[in-house]
Design an enzyme around this catalytic site. Sequence first.
Site, PDB file in Angstrom:
ATOM      1  N   HIS A  94      -8.341  73.844 -43.090  1.00 49.79           N
ATOM      2  CA  HIS A  94      -8.002  73.507 -41.674  1.00 49.79           C
ATOM      3  C   HIS A  94      -7.856  71.961 -41.477  1.00 49.79           C
ATOM      4  CE1 HIS A  94      -8.528  72.942 -37.291  1.00 49.79           C
ATOM      5  NE2 HIS A  94      -9.441  72.314 -37.774  1.00 49.79           N
ATOM      6  N   SER A 136       6.685  63.038 -49.353  1.00 47.35           N
ATOM      7  CA  SER A 136       7.663  63.390 -48.174  1.00 47.35           C
ATOM      8  C   SER A 136       7.305  62.359 -47.211  1.00 47.35           C
ATOM      9  CB  SER A 136       7.132  64.717 -47.672  1.00 47.35           C
ATOM     10  OG  SER A 136       7.662  64.840 -46.269  1.00 47.35           O
ATOM     11  N   SER A 137       6.179  61.946 -46.707  1.00 50.09           N
ATOM     12  CA  SER A 137       5.712  60.944 -45.740  1.00 50.09           C
ATOM     13  C   SER A 137       6.457  59.591 -46.153  1.00 50.09           C
ATOM     14  CB  SER A 137       4.308  60.745 -45.654  1.00 50.09           C
ATOM     15  OG  SER A 137       3.755  61.809 -45.211  1.00 50.09           O
ATOM     16  N   LYS A 178      -3.830  49.098 -24.113  1.00 44.91           N
ATOM     17  CA  LYS A 178      -3.036  50.138 -23.860  1.00 44.91           C
ATOM     18  C   LYS A 178      -3.179  51.006 -22.629  1.00 44.91           C
ATOM     19  CE  LYS A 178      -0.497  50.039 -27.800  1.00 44.91           C
ATOM     20  NZ  LYS A 178       0.700  50.535 -27.678  1.00 44.91           N
ATOM     21  N   HIS A 226      -8.613  55.344 -42.589  1.00 41.81           N
ATOM     22  CA  HIS A 226      -8.771  54.667 -41.418  1.00 41.81           C
ATOM     23  C   HIS A 226      -7.163  54.241 -40.895  1.00 41.81           C
ATOM     24  CE1 HIS A 226     -10.277  53.966 -37.465  1.00 41.81           C
ATOM     25  NE2 HIS A 226      -9.244  52.729 -37.591  1.00 41.81           N
ATOM     26  N   ARG A 273     -22.485  68.524 -39.355  1.00 44.66           N
ATOM     27  CA  ARG A 273     -21.193  69.147 -39.359  1.00 44.66           C
ATOM     28  C   ARG A 273     -20.926  69.882 -40.780  1.00 44.66           C
ATOM     29  NH1 ARG A 273     -17.084  64.074 -40.577  1.00 44.66           N
ATOM     30  NH2 ARG A 273     -15.483  65.687 -40.597  1.00 44.66           N
ATOM     31  N   SER A 321       3.735  55.845 -23.311  1.00 45.13           N
ATOM     32  CA  SER A 321       4.682  54.551 -22.802  1.00 45.13           C
ATOM     33  C   SER A 321       5.842  55.007 -22.424  1.00 45.13           C
ATOM     34  CB  SER A 321       4.451  53.652 -23.787  1.00 45.13           C
ATOM     35  OG  SER A 321       3.178  53.384 -24.326  1.00 45.13           O
ATOM     36  N   TRP A 348     -11.964  67.886 -45.914  1.00 44.64           N
ATOM     37  CA  TRP A 348     -10.574  67.267 -45.923  1.00 44.64           C
ATOM     38  C   TRP A 348     -10.722  65.727 -46.678  1.00 44.64           C
ATOM     39  CZ3 TRP A 348      -7.904  62.904 -43.651  1.00 44.64           C
ATOM     40  CH2 TRP A 348      -8.683  62.086 -42.873  1.00 44.64           C
ATOM     41  N   GLU A 358      -4.939  55.849 -41.694  1.00 43.61           N
ATOM     42  CA  GLU A 358      -4.187  57.139 -41.342  1.00 43.61           C
ATOM     43  C   GLU A 358      -4.509  57.594 -40.039  1.00 43.61           C
ATOM     44  OE1 GLU A 358      -2.245  59.317 -42.777  1.00 43.61           O
ATOM     45  OE2 GLU A 358      -2.769  61.363 -41.652  1.00 43.61           O
ATOM     46  N   THR A 376      -6.992  48.668 -28.053  1.00 43.42           N
ATOM     47  CA  THR A 376      -6.786  49.827 -27.548  1.00 43.42           C
ATOM     48  C   THR A 376      -7.026  50.098 -26.076  1.00 43.42           C
ATOM     49  OG1 THR A 376      -7.786  50.426 -29.624  1.00 43.42           O
ATOM     50  CG2 THR A 376      -7.491  52.283 -28.063  1.00 43.42           C
ATOM     51  N   ASP A 396      23.038  58.468 -36.780  1.00 41.79           N
ATOM     52  CA  ASP A 396      22.118  59.352 -37.377  1.00 41.79           C
ATOM     53  C   ASP A 396      21.186  58.562 -37.907  1.00 41.79           C
ATOM     54  OD1 ASP A 396      20.895  61.268 -39.044  1.00 41.79           O
ATOM     55  OD2 ASP A 396      23.019  62.691 -39.053  1.00 41.79           O
ATOM     56  N   HIS A 399     -16.373  51.877 -41.765  1.00 39.02           N
ATOM     57  CA  HIS A 399     -17.345  52.199 -40.728  1.00 39.02           C
ATOM     58  C   HIS A 399     -17.516  53.871 -40.962  1.00 39.02           C
ATOM     59  CE1 HIS A 399     -13.427  52.657 -38.058  1.00 39.02           C
ATOM     60  NE2 HIS A 399     -13.508  53.909 -38.805  1.00 39.02           N
ATOM     61  N   HIS A 400     -16.692  54.293 -41.820  1.00 39.75           N
ATOM     62  CA  HIS A 400     -16.897  55.878 -42.268  1.00 39.75           C
ATOM     63  C   HIS A 400     -17.977  56.201 -43.191  1.00 39.75           C
ATOM     64  CE1 HIS A 400     -13.451  57.296 -40.086  1.00 39.75           C
ATOM     65  NE2 HIS A 400     -12.859  56.078 -40.499  1.00 39.75           N
ATOM     66  N   TYR A 438      -4.582  55.941 -37.311  1.00 38.30           N
ATOM     67  CA  TYR A 438      -3.698  55.172 -36.620  1.00 38.30           C
ATOM     68  C   TYR A 438      -2.275  55.759 -36.722  1.00 38.30           C
ATOM     69  CZ  TYR A 438      -7.377  52.730 -34.333  1.00 38.30           C
ATOM     70  OH  TYR A 438      -8.866  52.628 -33.708  1.00 38.30           O
TER      71      TYR A 438
HETATM   72  C1  HEM Z   1     -11.276  52.763 -30.177  1.00 39.68           C
HETATM   73  C2  HEM Z   1     -11.103  53.302 -31.162  1.00 39.68           C
HETATM   74  C3  HEM Z   1     -11.926  54.028 -32.161  1.00 39.68           C
HETATM   75  C4  HEM Z   1     -13.009  53.694 -32.789  1.00 39.68           C
HETATM   76  C5  HEM Z   1     -13.910  52.395 -32.437  1.00 39.68           C
HETATM   77  C6  HEM Z   1     -13.371  54.647 -33.776  1.00 39.68           C
HETATM   78  C7  HEM Z   1     -14.379  54.587 -34.437  1.00 39.68           C
HETATM   79  C8  HEM Z   1     -14.701  55.763 -35.442  1.00 39.68           C
HETATM   80  C9  HEM Z   1     -15.904  55.593 -36.260  1.00 39.68           C
HETATM   81  C10 HEM Z   1     -17.019  54.323 -36.399  1.00 39.68           C
HETATM   82  C11 HEM Z   1     -15.935  56.794 -36.959  1.00 39.68           C
HETATM   83  C12 HEM Z   1     -16.854  57.120 -38.116  1.00 39.68           C
HETATM   84  C13 HEM Z   1     -17.868  58.079 -37.654  1.00 39.68           C
HETATM   85  C14 HEM Z   1     -18.999  58.694 -38.766  1.00 39.68           C
HETATM   86  O1  HEM Z   1     -18.341  59.279 -39.503  1.00 39.68           O
HETATM   87  O2  HEM Z   1     -20.228  58.118 -38.542  1.00 39.68           O
HETATM   88  C15 HEM Z   1     -14.901  57.438 -36.489  1.00 39.68           C
HETATM   89  C16 HEM Z   1     -14.507  58.707 -37.129  1.00 39.68           C
HETATM   90  C17 HEM Z   1     -13.289  59.511 -36.985  1.00 39.68           C
HETATM   91  N1  HEM Z   1     -12.297  58.978 -36.246  1.00 39.68           N
HETATM   92 FE1  HEM Z   1     -12.472  57.281 -34.591  1.00 39.68          FE
HETATM   93  N2  HEM Z   1     -12.442  55.699 -33.775  1.00 39.68           N
HETATM   94  C18 HEM Z   1     -11.388  55.204 -32.830  1.00 39.68           C
HETATM   95  C19 HEM Z   1     -10.134  56.077 -32.575  1.00 39.68           C
HETATM   96  C20 HEM Z   1      -9.702  56.954 -33.227  1.00 39.68           C
HETATM   97  C21 HEM Z   1      -8.588  57.358 -33.272  1.00 39.68           C
HETATM   98  C22 HEM Z   1      -7.342  56.968 -32.478  1.00 39.68           C
HETATM   99  C23 HEM Z   1      -8.360  58.471 -34.078  1.00 39.68           C
HETATM  100  C24 HEM Z   1      -7.199  59.496 -34.578  1.00 39.68           C
HETATM  101  C25 HEM Z   1      -6.235  59.728 -33.724  1.00 39.68           C
HETATM  102  C26 HEM Z   1      -9.529  58.447 -34.626  1.00 39.68           C
HETATM  103  C27 HEM Z   1     -10.098  59.564 -35.771  1.00 39.68           C
HETATM  104  C28 HEM Z   1     -11.206  59.716 -36.370  1.00 39.68           C
HETATM  105  C29 HEM Z   1     -11.480  60.623 -37.474  1.00 39.68           C
HETATM  106  C30 HEM Z   1     -10.600  61.622 -37.917  1.00 39.68           C
HETATM  107  C31 HEM Z   1     -12.803  60.440 -37.638  1.00 39.68           C
HETATM  108  C32 HEM Z   1     -13.843  61.308 -38.836  1.00 39.68           C
HETATM  109  C33 HEM Z   1     -13.317  61.405 -40.020  1.00 39.68           C
HETATM  110  C34 HEM Z   1     -14.150  62.362 -40.854  1.00 39.68           C
HETATM  111  O3  HEM Z   1     -14.968  61.924 -41.302  1.00 39.68           O
HETATM  112  O4  HEM Z   1     -13.653  63.438 -41.129  1.00 39.68           O
HETATM  113  N3  HEM Z   1     -10.423  57.574 -34.325  1.00 39.68           N
HETATM  114  N4  HEM Z   1     -14.132  56.657 -35.716  1.00 39.68           N
HETATM  115 CU   LIG Z   2     -11.900  55.179 -38.744  1.00 42.25          CU
END
Ligand code: HEM
Ligand SMILES: [Cu+2]
Lengths: 381, 528
Positions: free
Chosen positions: B78, B171-172, B333, B255, B452, B270, B143, B257, B330, B107, B304-305, B259
């Site tokens: 998924h 591809s990307s 914006k 990370h 999770r 916008s 994933w 990614e 952010t 084009d 941070h992950h 963005y």
């Molecule tokens: C203000 C902006 C953001 C901050 C400060 C932020 C911060 C964080 C932090 C600290 C985590 C890790 C949490 C943990 O696993 O304990 C996290 C996870 C995640 N964030 Fe963000 N984030 C932000 C915006 C975004 C945006 C814009 C996206 C995507 C469009 C995003 C997608 C994700 C994803 C996919 C995960 C989890 C990944 C995984 O463990 O599978 N975040 N974020």
């Molecule tokens: Cu992140």
Amino acid sequence: MKNTLYGVLGSLLSVTAFADSGAQKDQYQLNLSKGVTDISGQVYDLHMLMFYICVAIALVVFGVMFYAMYFHRKSRGAKPAHFHESVKVEIAWTVVPFIILIFMAVPAAKTLIAMEDSSKADVTVLVTGSQWKWHYKYMDRDLSYYSLLATQPEQIQNKFAKGENYLLEVDRPLVIPTGKKVRFLITSDDVIHSWWVPDFAVKKDANPGFINEAWTRVDQPGIYRGQCAELCGKDHGFMPVVVIAKDPAEYEAWVSEQEAIQRKAKEEEQKLLAMNMSMEELMSVGERVYNTSCAACHMPNGEGLPGVFPALKGSDMALNDMPAHIDIVVNGKSGTAMQAFGKQLSLKELAAVITYERNAWGNNTGDTVQAKDVNAVMNGQ
Amino acid sequence: MSTATEHAHDDHHHHMPTGIKRWIFTTNHKDIGTLYLWFAFIMFLVGGAMAMVIRAELFQPGLQIVEPNFFNQMTTVHGLIMVFGAVMPAFTGLANWLVPMMIGAPDMALPRMNNWSFWILPFAFIILLASLFMEGGGPAFGWTFYAPLSTTYSGDSTALFVFSVHIMGISSIMGAINVIVTIWNMRAPGMTWMKMPLFVWTWLITAFLLIAVMPVLAGAVTMVLTDKFFGTSFFDAAGGGDPVMFQHIFWFFGHPEVYIMILPAFGIISQIVPTFSRKKLFGYASMVYATTSIALLSFIVWAHHMFTTGMPVAAELFFMIATMLISVPTGVKVFNWVATMWRGSLTFEVPMLFALAFIVLFTIGGLSGLMLAITPVDFQYHDTYFVVAHFHYVLVSGAVFSIMAAVYYWLPKWTGKMFDVTLAKWHFWCSLISVNVLFFPMHFIGLAGMPRRIPDYALQFADFNKWISIGGFAFGLSQLIFLAVVIKACRKQGEPVSDQVWEGAEGLEWEIPSPAPYHTFETPPVVK
Ligand code: HEM
Ligand SMILES: [Cu+2]
């Protein structure tokens, strides 16, 4: 709309913050629990600080947005203004968030530094994760044991009613003394696990080949429950953590008693070497051991999971090659999920479970394996 | 191939192949955009079906529908499908359709590579999906495929997983190269950098991010492959490696990614907000700078992950502060969008509804991101449903909503007809309500302690999980309304629209006829 939602939410959360003083988990817990240590209290306060700041930011931003959505509608006759930048405003909303961030970062850094200082511990426990159980070893005592999920499989398969601590109960909890600094050394035998007790605000990954440190000091005696937090394979959802905090005198008594029991068990083992157990006894002990230690992978019917875990039913090793069979159970097979059960089970249990595997599910070899056979393999003979 | 070559040369004579050949050999940016968008939509439905399996299993405590091993395959596939199969191809599809039309180019710069970068994608996903039917099943390690779960302890399908990720990455990268070259070289006279529409700007920056990090992902999967099958020990301590190093490499890709999946969304919002506010975008220049600084900062926050992996305190502090910093641009914006609406003349057509929902719900996700940045508290949140709530707010009600907003915004330009507005409004309101029923309670069960990636859970989480599953099914069904709207639109049903389509829409794409002819800007327009 969203802003009122957050408002309602804020009040809900503060209500539960008061209601949640009891240890009992309730069905509608909405918020982080305060926990039972000084650190977990600090973490909770940080969480609430962050939460309120975020709610405040949301209220302001969404407030302005909804105001514009209502009052600056075309249908109300709004005519568009012509401004499209303002250096002053733009600097302000870059600098102000910056200052707010400093307010968050300072207390966070303080708590973090305190959390990571595991020096001067009174008690040290080595916590080892493996698929899918925890092992605890008291470093300054002669005591170590495995801790496994105690919920019956029938509850998980919806055949029996689910108990109060469904999936959060183990056969042998970790016991720690209250009022003492307990240090955890955390590692793993196979994949990455993560040892987590929410009430202590301790969550630390168990990395194979490396040792992490964490610590806690619990003041109230009680039972505290947590779970493995890092995906560790098939039964990741079924390896809970249970910790009992006892006051130091009771703790001391408990440890001494357990040490004595483990010592005695070892002596018994030696006696066993001279004895032969009957097939019936081996099969009944074997079945119990199989279901707690082996069935998670090889499945209760011995058929395994094709392509993931091999079948034992009808397998060449279980039907023919007895020495190899004993060897793999005792020493495991490196590079696979097959663990070395030699250090997890007693000689009697090992002998029984191997006998069981050679006679259950129509394997019917008629072989019995005795403690001394296992002992021979263990000693490399 | 030779037909494709010929037709690339004499396109303007209009003997296009018809039927399936048109789509296989096409080098036209509009056709390829359409292919990408349909592919993304199909993947969205396939990944969504897997989410339905997950939510059905979690509807009640106990194991009812699937085995834990299959459950893990569902969460893994998924995630992979939604990230690499739905969100990213949808943005690439939008870039294909819109970037040339917005900068006045005929084009994309590299049309045959464009064809290739699309057509390898279906194979990547066929391989990934087929691996589910192997003995032992497909990938089951999340994933994020952390080693050693994905190496020593994974099934043989890992080889297929690695191969398919490689194809997605190629591809990307090809798509990104095309976007950069097109924007760099093919802008119409007068289209200076600071006159480019924000969608073009955000995609340009996204394309650079893609080129920077997709090779890192390729490296990570290759090391997984050799660790598993060829005896290396990059991630195995027994051979001198380090499993935590895997996470550093993965999140150095991961990370940026996230963005990659949100910057184009910022661009879309916008474009839409000024149109329906009938007012110029507030702070154009600061939008460009904010996007750039988000992109740069995204390279120094990856750990941070990984706060619970046991990093030194100094590293934890560094990554905490860097992550908090990202919320400043952010925030800029969001403030700019609100300021654009301020004293505008607002109307609420369907694209605007989705854009407004995006602003509110993305902000909620951004704020929970800020909470997650605080290391000591992240110890409690990490790997719980709180994180699941966070990233679904930014990805579903963020990225996915922005894609829907974009489709509704530009669909009339593509087909020349207005879509079925009533159905589209149904789609919006059903999605808005169900997405919140689905994801909001996840904050609560996460805080209450539900990890999770588990197929079964303790009894105190039962009630909220039931609601979450109901929200999930409702959200899934709501997307069938979207399917209906799009199919009707593709059949060219509906009222004809003007060239400008929306009162207040500005930009080159609104100056060409509706529907947009097969070839546009064969002679470049002059931008004043
Ligand atoms: C203000 C902006 C953001 C901050 C400060 C932020 C911060 C964080 C932090 C600290 C985590 C890790 C949490 C943990 O696993 O304990 C996290 C996870 C995640 N964030 Fe963000 N984030 C932000 C915006 C975004 C945006 C814009 C996206 C995507 C469009 C995003 C997608 C994700 C994803 C996919 C995960 C989890 C990944 C995984 O463990 O599978 N975040 N974020
Ligand atoms: Cu992140």
